[in-house]
Design an enzyme around this catalytic site. Structure first.
Site, PDB file in Angstrom:
ATOM      1  N   ASP A   1       5.432  -6.167  15.438  1.00  0.00           N
ATOM      2  CA  ASP A   1       4.057  -5.767  15.689  1.00  0.00           C
ATOM      3  C   ASP A   1       4.100  -4.446  16.444  1.00  0.00           C
ATOM      4  OD1 ASP A   1       1.459  -5.374  16.492  1.00  0.00           O
ATOM      5  OD2 ASP A   1       1.173  -7.375  17.306  1.00  0.00           O
TER       6      ASP A   1
ATOM      7  N   GLY B   1       0.794  -1.221   0.000  1.00  0.00           N
ATOM      8  CA  GLY B   1       0.000   0.000   0.000  1.00  0.00           C
ATOM      9  C   GLY B   1       0.825   1.269   0.000  1.00  0.00           C
ATOM     10  N   VAL B   2       0.397   2.248   0.785  1.00  0.00           N
ATOM     11  CA  VAL B   2       1.068   3.543   0.832  1.00  0.00           C
ATOM     12  C   VAL B   2       2.489   3.406   1.368  1.00  0.00           C
ATOM     13  CG1 VAL B   2       1.024   5.833   1.907  1.00  0.00           C
ATOM     14  CG2 VAL B   2      -1.088   4.838   1.034  1.00  0.00           C
ATOM     15  N   GLY B   3       2.686   2.538   2.364  1.00  0.00           N
ATOM     16  CA  GLY B   3       4.022   2.357   2.909  1.00  0.00           C
ATOM     17  C   GLY B   3       5.014   1.849   1.876  1.00  0.00           C
TER      18      GLY B   3
ATOM     19  N   ARG C   1       4.513  -6.469  10.173  1.00  0.00           N
ATOM     20  CA  ARG C   1       4.330  -7.735  10.902  1.00  0.00           C
ATOM     21  C   ARG C   1       4.575  -8.963  10.050  1.00  0.00           C
ATOM     22  NH1 ARG C   1      -1.621  -7.082  13.200  1.00  0.00           N
ATOM     23  NH2 ARG C   1      -1.850  -6.224  11.095  1.00  0.00           N
ATOM     24  N   ARG C   2       4.284  -8.878   8.743  1.00  0.00           N
ATOM     25  CA  ARG C   2       4.300 -10.070   7.889  1.00  0.00           C
ATOM     26  C   ARG C   2       5.664 -10.239   7.230  1.00  0.00           C
ATOM     27  NH1 ARG C   2      -0.346  -8.845   3.943  1.00  0.00           N
ATOM     28  NH2 ARG C   2       0.521  -6.757   4.219  1.00  0.00           N
TER      29      ARG C   2
ATOM     30  N   TYR D   1     -10.811   4.629  16.116  1.00  0.00           N
ATOM     31  CA  TYR D   1      -9.933   4.894  14.971  1.00  0.00           C
ATOM     32  C   TYR D   1      -9.831   6.391  14.694  1.00  0.00           C
ATOM     33  CZ  TYR D   1      -8.166   5.009  10.192  1.00  0.00           C
ATOM     34  OH  TYR D   1      -7.433   5.288   9.065  1.00  0.00           O
TER      35      TYR D   1
END
Length: 271
Positions: A68, A21-23, A42-43, A159
């Site tokens: 995390d 995504g944006v990252g 995390r992944r 959020y």
């Protein structure tokens, strides 16, 4: 020859939430300008795949930190993992909320995890990584926030509150650090074509998403306007301006942003 971005914010950039995504778009844009990158997410497998692609494409150094960001010691661990690097740019992009549901329909631990990731971790990252930048008189900090920060809304109370925290934090740090050579930008995003946003749509059973911002365009705009803080509202006619809800009373703003959820709830009640 070093690029202007590398001269201003190199030699290392850290992207928290940098796997997709944006990252990931930030990571590519930064690496394309000759800045080495640290990708944090995390992944592990997704992170390593992204790192391999960036190394092959731009020839910069890439490090990965599987982490995390919602655990209490996450940022202290990240600081240790990058202790030998001169980090001149930090992008905090982690913190999406995949499912918007009423406050009491999520368990307390999930709310607390979101607050730790979107508030405590952001503040600690700014402190730990911003202090050396301010001491050197050079650096940049981008906090990716959301249009949810403009007003509270049904089904996204926590959020929206965390994203408002990020917005106000960035504005305050900009005011403090602008005379010390550190650029700070709150990047306010609307509907953006990211995996987390599409997962949220799928979880809520929504139809086609409509027009979405492109992550590459978002990252390019943010880096181009990093020195134009404290706020850049992507896609706005007045990107450095105030809240688009500013003409409304707080009550009317809350009711407006809650409208789509309320309408969906009313339709469900009729079934």
């Amino acid at each position: 020859m070093a690029t202007p971005l590398a001269e201003a914010y190199g030699p290392w950039g850290v992207i928290a939430g940098g796997s997709d995504g944006v990252g990931a778009a930030f990571a590519h844009k930064i690496a394309s300008q000759g800045i080495n990158v640290v990708l944090v997410a995390r992944r592990g497998p997704v992170l390593e795949a992204s790192a391999d692609e960036i190394r092959a494409k731009y020839g910069v150094e890439v490090r990965t930190v599987v982490l995390d960001l919602s655990v209490p010691d996450a940022i202290s661990g990240l600081a240790r993992a990058t202790s030998g690097l001169q980090v001149g740019l930090f992008v905090f992009n982690a913190g999406a909320d995949d499912i918007s549901v009423p406050f009491l329909d999520k368990d307390l631990d999930t709310h607390l995890s979101l607050v730790r990731r979107n508030c405590a971790a952001v503040m600690e990252a700014a402190y730990r990584f911003g202090a050396p930048m301010a001491a050197r008189g050079r650096g940049g900090l981008v906090l990716v926030t959301s249009g949810a920060a403009w007003a509270g809304g049904a089904a996204r109370a926590v959020y929206g509150a965390t994203k408002a925290f990020d917005l106000i934090l960035a504005e305050g740090l900009w005011a403090e650090w602008r005379s010390r050579g550190v650029d700070v930008l709150a990047l306010v995003l609307g509907r953006t074509d990211t995996p987390s946003f599409r997962r949220a749509l799928e979880a809520m059973g929504d139809g086609p998403p409509g027009e979405l911002a492109d992550p590459d365009d978002v990252a390019e705009a943010a880096l181009a306007h990093l020195a134009d803080g404290p706020v850049w509202i992507y896609g706005s006619a007045d990107p450095a301006g105030g809240s688009p809800l500013g003409a409304l009373s707080r009550r009317d703003a809350v009711l407006m942003v809650s409208g789509s959820w309320s309408a969906n709830t009313e339709e469900e009640d009729k079934v």
